[in-house]
Design an enzyme around this catalytic site. Structure first.
Site, PDB file in Angstrom:
ATOM      1  N   ARG A 167      52.480  64.513  -0.871  1.00 24.83           N
ATOM      2  CA  ARG A 167      51.056  64.851  -0.690  1.00 24.83           C
ATOM      3  C   ARG A 167      50.783  65.398   0.717  1.00 24.83           C
ATOM      4  O   ARG A 167      49.887  66.228   0.887  1.00 24.83           O
ATOM      5  CB  ARG A 167      50.181  63.631  -0.973  1.00 24.83           C
ATOM      6  CG  ARG A 167      50.014  63.373  -2.464  1.00 24.83           C
ATOM      7  CD  ARG A 167      49.126  62.174  -2.722  1.00 24.83           C
ATOM      8  NE  ARG A 167      48.785  62.068  -4.135  1.00 24.83           N
ATOM      9  CZ  ARG A 167      48.118  61.047  -4.648  1.00 24.83           C
ATOM     10  NH1 ARG A 167      47.719  60.045  -3.896  1.00 24.83           N
ATOM     11  NH2 ARG A 167      47.831  61.030  -5.941  1.00 24.83           N
ATOM     12  N   LYS A 217      51.035  52.415 -22.905  1.00 30.95           N
ATOM     13  CA  LYS A 217      49.944  52.003 -23.786  1.00 30.95           C
ATOM     14  C   LYS A 217      49.068  53.144 -24.274  1.00 30.95           C
ATOM     15  O   LYS A 217      48.686  54.018 -23.502  1.00 30.95           O
ATOM     16  CB  LYS A 217      49.058  51.021 -23.027  1.00 30.95           C
ATOM     17  CG  LYS A 217      49.733  49.689 -22.808  1.00 30.95           C
ATOM     18  CD  LYS A 217      48.754  48.730 -22.227  1.00 30.95           C
ATOM     19  CE  LYS A 217      49.331  47.326 -22.208  1.00 30.95           C
ATOM     20  NZ  LYS A 217      48.428  46.402 -21.547  1.00 30.95           N
ATOM     21  N   GLY A 233      50.718  59.690 -12.663  1.00 28.39           N
ATOM     22  CA  GLY A 233      51.437  58.421 -12.610  1.00 28.39           C
ATOM     23  C   GLY A 233      52.946  58.533 -12.537  1.00 28.39           C
ATOM     24  O   GLY A 233      53.497  59.156 -11.633  1.00 28.39           O
ATOM     25  N   GLY A 264      45.411  59.792 -11.444  1.00 31.75           N
ATOM     26  CA  GLY A 264      44.203  59.620 -12.257  1.00 31.75           C
ATOM     27  C   GLY A 264      43.445  60.915 -12.502  1.00 31.75           C
ATOM     28  O   GLY A 264      42.923  61.146 -13.595  1.00 31.75           O
TER      29      GLY A 264
END
Ligand code: 3PG
Length: 390
Positions: free
Chosen positions: A34, A191, A348, A371
């Site tokens: 980053r 998930k 992620g 996100g």
């Protein structure tokens, strides 16, 4: 939105919102991606005669100063990336800024050390606006947050997107808004519950959706397959069936594993075997997609022109359950290198999975966002992008 090219920056103080929320081990930055990716904006602003004033958050200090989350700790890493000194200031005033030479690179303390930041308090936005003449947002990965330094201040100064923000937006547009078809999306991860909106949005946009990782178990179970002791959200069976129904209506083909790697223990080197998806033993768990499934995914990639990738296909952190992710990522990397596929990845675990496969550099674009990338795939408007006018 405007880019840095559209702005006259000579003699201007430029508030540059960056995302340097990087992983650290003590005082050492363990992944400086980053930081490296904001260098072009800093360099451009200086080259155009402007003074970059870096605004950024770090961690989640909950509106209070937390010494371990001070941005002062990042000064050495920033100086080494920019090749220039960085002046760190806790709370600057306009007077102080005006007294500094224009070729100064200033770094302001963690914007989240006051609760006014996350509350998008107009007073904080006003204060920030007094510090600069122009606002440049280069923090795509924080653009899903409507905070004073990512959203509020954009309305108060002439605003533009930085180089990294522009690159992220154009890559995502190429991948989903105006893609070369067919488009395949790979969505993996543990998930379904964390990716419901994302899956719902993607089935109406892509031609093929490959579902992998733990979430594939939920879809298989929803189709009546016994997944043994596998990670599975049984309560989401109806939702999974709804997504499958929506995909059929939209003409989106869903690819689920047809064979799987199962084991009785989840640890490195655990004894494992490959079985047909419907043959998972009742005392075993599915930890990866099997070789026939991987072959199928590779054929889908060969037939596609654009790939969007989010999430691993198996429990890739623990070998041998990284095999499907590694093989599929390598195939995508090779097709991209050969000019046959445009591949965009983000969110992620995805970047670490691609780096683990050694193909992080081969993809057309790897987003710095976690996100924000997911919210973009969900089809949401990101407030930090909207405030720039698009
Ligand atoms: C990120 O690391 O994804 C961004 O810096 C946003 O951080 P946040 O989730 O704490 O807002």
């Amino acid at each position: 939105w405007k880019s840095l090219d559209d702005m006259d920056l000579a003699g201007k103080r430029v508030l540059l919102r960056v995302d340097i929320n990087v992983p650290m081990d003590g005082d050492r930055v363990t992944d400086a991606t980053r930081i490296e990716r904001i260098v072009p904006s800093v360099t451009d602003i200086l080259a155009k005669g402007g003074m970059p004033i870096l605004l950024a958050h770090f961690g989640r200090p909950k509106g209070k100063p937390v010494p371990e989350m001070s941005l002062s700790r990042l000064v050495p890493a920033l100086e080494s990336a920019f090749g220039k000194p960085v002046t760190f200031v806790e709370r600057p005033s306009r007077e102080q800024i005006d007294a500094l030479p224009l070729d100064t690179i200033m770094l302001v303390e963690n914007t989240r050390f006051t609760s006014m930041e996350e509350a998008n308090d107009p007073q904080m936005a006003q204060f920030l606006a007094t510090l600069g003449d122009v606002y440049c947002n280069d923090a795509f990965s924080a653009a899903h947050r409507a905070h004073a330094s990512t959203e509020g201040v954009a309305h108060l100064l002439p605003s533009c997107a930085g180089r990294l923000m522009a690159a992220e937006l154009s890559a995502l547009e190429t991948a989903l808004e105006k893609p070369d078809r067919p488009v395949v999306a790979v969505v993996g991860g543990a998930k379904v519950s964390t990716k419901l909106d994302l899956l719902g949005n993607l089935v109406s946009k892509v031609d093929v959706l490959v579902i992998g990782g733990g979430m594939a178990n939920t879809f298989m179970a929803a189709q009546g397959i016994d997944v043994g002791k596998s990670l599975c959200e049984h309560d989401l069976a109806d939702t999974a069936r709804e997504i499958l129904g929506k995909a059929t209506k939209a003409g989106c083909e869903i690819v689920l594993p047809v064979d799987v790697v199962v084991a009785r223990e989840f640890k490195a080197g655990a004894e494992s075997q490959v079985v047909a998806a419907e043959d998972c033993p009742s005392d075993a768990m599915i930890l990866d997609a099997g070789p026939i499934s991987v072959e199928r995914i590779e054929v889908v990639f060969e037939e596609s022109r654009t790939l969007v990738w989010n999430g691993p296909l198996g429990a890739f952190e623990i070998p041998p359950f990284d095999a499907a992710t590694v093989a599929a990522a390598r195939k995508a990397g090779a097709l991209t290198r050969a000019g046959k596929l445009v591949s965009v990845a983000g969110g992620g675990d995805t970047v670490s999975a691609l780096n683990h496969a050694g193909v992080g550099e081969d993809f057309s674009y790897v987003s710095t966002a976690g996100g924000a990338f997911l919210e973009w795939l969900e089809g949401k408007t990101l407030p930090g992008v909207k405030a720039l006018g698009g």
